[in-house]
Design an enzyme around this catalytic site. Structure first.
Site, PDB file in Angstrom:
ATOM      1  CG  ASP A  13      52.993  52.254  -8.863  1.00 27.56           C
ATOM      2  OD1 ASP A  13      52.899  51.075  -9.230  1.00 27.56           O
ATOM      3  OD2 ASP A  13      53.978  52.710  -8.265  1.00 27.56           O
ATOM      4  CE  LYS A  16      51.397  51.328 -16.219  1.00 27.08           C
ATOM      5  NZ  LYS A  16      51.749  52.078 -15.004  1.00 27.08           N
ATOM      6  N   GLY A  40      52.684  45.715 -11.038  1.00 29.81           N
ATOM      7  CA  GLY A  40      51.560  45.263 -10.225  1.00 29.81           C
ATOM      8  C   GLY A  40      50.328  46.027 -10.651  1.00 29.81           C
ATOM      9  CG  HIS A  41      49.173  46.344 -14.227  1.00 30.27           C
ATOM     10  ND1 HIS A  41      49.483  45.948 -15.497  1.00 30.27           N
ATOM     11  CD2 HIS A  41      50.042  47.343 -13.951  1.00 30.27           C
ATOM     12  CE1 HIS A  41      50.483  46.674 -15.967  1.00 30.27           C
ATOM     13  NE2 HIS A  41      50.846  47.526 -15.036  1.00 30.27           N
ATOM     14  CD  GLN A 223      57.766  48.428 -15.185  1.00 32.19           C
ATOM     15  OE1 GLN A 223      57.990  48.222 -16.365  1.00 32.19           O
ATOM     16  NE2 GLN A 223      57.416  47.467 -14.377  1.00 32.19           N
TER      17      GLN A 223
HETATM   18  P1  IMP Z   1      63.078  47.384 -11.407  1.00 32.92           P
HETATM   19  O1  IMP Z   1      62.198  47.613 -12.572  1.00 32.92           O
HETATM   20  O2  IMP Z   1      62.574  46.352 -10.456  1.00 32.92           O
HETATM   21  O3  IMP Z   1      64.503  47.155 -11.821  1.00 32.92           O
HETATM   22  O4  IMP Z   1      63.107  48.751 -10.556  1.00 32.92           O
HETATM   23  C1  IMP Z   1      63.667  49.956 -11.083  1.00 32.92           C
HETATM   24  C2  IMP Z   1      62.865  51.156 -10.636  1.00 32.92           C
HETATM   25  O5  IMP Z   1      61.586  51.107 -11.249  1.00 32.92           O
HETATM   26  C3  IMP Z   1      62.616  51.230  -9.125  1.00 32.92           C
HETATM   27  O6  IMP Z   1      62.565  52.593  -8.743  1.00 32.92           O
HETATM   28  C4  IMP Z   1      61.242  50.622  -8.984  1.00 32.92           C
HETATM   29  O7  IMP Z   1      60.592  51.064  -7.813  1.00 32.92           O
HETATM   30  C5  IMP Z   1      60.583  51.133 -10.246  1.00 32.92           C
HETATM   31  N1  IMP Z   1      59.479  50.282 -10.693  1.00 32.92           N
HETATM   32  C6  IMP Z   1      59.551  49.097 -11.331  1.00 32.92           C
HETATM   33  N2  IMP Z   1      58.331  48.610 -11.596  1.00 32.92           N
HETATM   34  C7  IMP Z   1      57.463  49.512 -11.122  1.00 32.92           C
HETATM   35  C8  IMP Z   1      56.043  49.589 -11.130  1.00 32.92           C
HETATM   36  O8  IMP Z   1      55.314  48.716 -11.640  1.00 32.92           O
HETATM   37  N3  IMP Z   1      55.499  50.688 -10.551  1.00 32.92           N
HETATM   38  C9  IMP Z   1      56.272  51.685 -10.019  1.00 32.92           C
HETATM   39  N4  IMP Z   1      57.590  51.660 -10.010  1.00 32.92           N
HETATM   40  C10 IMP Z   1      58.186  50.585 -10.546  1.00 32.92           C
END
Ligand code: IMP
Length: 426
Positions: A13, A16, A40-41, A223
């Site tokens: 977040d 990017k 989520g961009h 991420q």
């Molecule tokens: P997953 O990727 O959905 O399996 O989540 C694993 C961890 O990564 C969790 O703590 C999510 O909140 C975090 N996470 C996954 N995608 C994002 C993102 O785009 N932004 C921030 N955190 C993320």
């Protein structure tokens, strides 16, 4: 052969998408390298706000070809909805390409993500429940279905039947969940495939051709590096590698083809989901950062945890990824503070440490060693030239540069496209 990597240096977040959109103006191609619809961009233009999950953040630049690389896991329904939504708003998606090697996120992955989280109870990771972890697990254990399988219905039918059967045994046997039906799932996939078929290509060939033709390529990570499966806060991580190395792998770019690695960092720290966050602020300062930074998840709406800039974690990601330039976003969020904290080290018991320990118990118990620097207490949202930033803000950026060992090139002072300062283009 010029490739630029844009990656997050914290827990995701960082902004990017906005930077990718801005730099895509001078690029031929944007390749998304990792993650799935967990991302989520957000991009704000004069056409309004766009929230992208799978489509690369170059899509709003009509001349840019956009690629979903082999390292991404794709939930077809989300992708089709996203593309249709863009088309309805008049965005040209004819430059979209999807790697035939990318893996699919299927309904049983989503269900397993939910059930596994429930089973973890208070130790839940706080995943986005999009099925990313189970899809990457299937990829690694060689059970995955790939985009190329969609091209041949008979292959899809055979592989999907095996997987549905195996997953139903797991869902029923381990979790007592009702079984998933094969036929509707199969038919759904065939229907979605029709829409996506023209976009499915061997993207690694096209990416390499573009690089050999001397075209500028941006590789976009989802991420952040602190969520990396190897060097993040395991097990509170995502299931891919949102790193410079992961970017190369996921996009089909060789390390020797990369000439810039832009690390995107917020001027403070946020994290969503569970896991250690040594610089977290649980007080009204943290709340003020959350409100000023609009720190709620793009997809999940979850409030993000907030804290001062964690220079220990940021230094680790800068070093491990060879960051050549820093993009510091959301600087304006700090406009109201008299003094600003920077976490310069951790204290674990009596021990002072300056790295991120692997052992979760140590990191969870780490206390931040905070240093305070003067704030600038004035509005920066209108600033467009680096030299016009308040002196105290420039000093704050200098401190960050020293910790990270890389220069700050871009500074974000608001959500709009033009609220991005490029230090080299005054
Ligand atoms: P997953 O990727 O959905 O399996 O989540 C694993 C961890 O990564 C969790 O703590 C999510 O909140 C975090 N996470 C996954 N995608 C994002 C993102 O785009 N932004 C921030 N955190 C993320």
């Amino acid at each position: 052969m010029p490739a630029t990597i844009i990656m997050g240096g914290q827990w995701g977040d960082e902004g990017k998408g906005k930077l990718t959109d801005a730099l895509a103006a001078n690029a031929a191609m944007v390749v998304r390298a990792n993650g799935g619809s967990n991302a989520g961009h957000t991009i704000q233009t004069d056409q309004g706000t766009f929230k992208l999950r799978l489509v690369p953040s170059g899509i709003l630049n009509p001349h840019v070809r956009c690629v979903i690389g082999a390292g991404v896991v794709i939930e077809l329904g989300t992708l089709v909805n996203e593309l249709r939504g863009l088309q309805e708003r008049g965005i040209d998606t004819s430059g979209m390409m999807i790697s035939d090697r990318a893996h699919l996120v299927l309904p049983f992955h989503k269900r397993l993500d939910q059930l596994e989280e429930q089973r973890r109870e208070q130790d839940e990771i706080g995943t986005t429940l999009n099925g990313n972890g189970p899809a990457y697990a299937d990829k690694a254990s060689r059970h995955g279905l790939r985009v190329c399988d969609l091209r041949r219905p008979e292959i899809l039918r055979r592989k999907l039947a095996i997987e549905v059967d195996a997953k139903n045994q797991n869902l029923a046997g381990v979790f007592g969940d009702p079984p998933l039906e094969f036929q509707p799932l199969y038919e759904d996939l065939l229907e979605l495939t029709e829409f996506l078929r023209p976009m499915v290509v061997p993207t690694e060939v096209i990416v390499q051709d573009a690089l050999h033709a001397g075209q500028r390529i941006i590789v976009e990570c989802a991420q952040g590096a602190m969520l990396d499966i190897d060097y993040g806060t395991y097990p509170y991580v995502t299931s891919s590698s949102p790193t410079a190395a992961g970017a190369c792998q996921g996009a089909g770019v060789a390390p020797s083809q990369v000439d810039a690695v832009i690390g995107v960092y917020k001027a403070y720290t946020t994290r969503v989901g569970g896991g250690p966050m040594p610089a977290e602020l649980l007080d009204e300062t943290g709340e003020l950062i959350r409100v000023r930074g609009r720190e709620w998840g793009v997809n999940t709406g979850r409030p993000r945890r907030t804290g001062w800039f964690d220079a220990v974690a940021a230094r680790q990601t800068s070093r491990l990824n060879g960051i050549t330039n820093i993009a510091l976003t959301l600087l304006d969020v700090l406009d109201v503070f008299d003094e600003i904290g920077i976490c310069e080290g951790y204290r674990v018991g009596d021990l002072a440490i300056s790295h991120v320990p692997a052992l979760l118990d140590e990191l969870s118990g780490a206390a931040p060693d905070l240093k305070f620097v003067p704030g600038w207490s004035q509005d920066t949202t209108h600033v467009r030239d680096f030299a016009d930033l308040p002196l105290e803000a420039q000093k704050y950026l200098n401190v960050i540069e020293t910790h990270l060992g890389a220069p700050v090139r871009y500074v974000g002072v608001g959500p709009d496209r033009e609220q991005l300062i490029d230090r080299l283009h005054a």
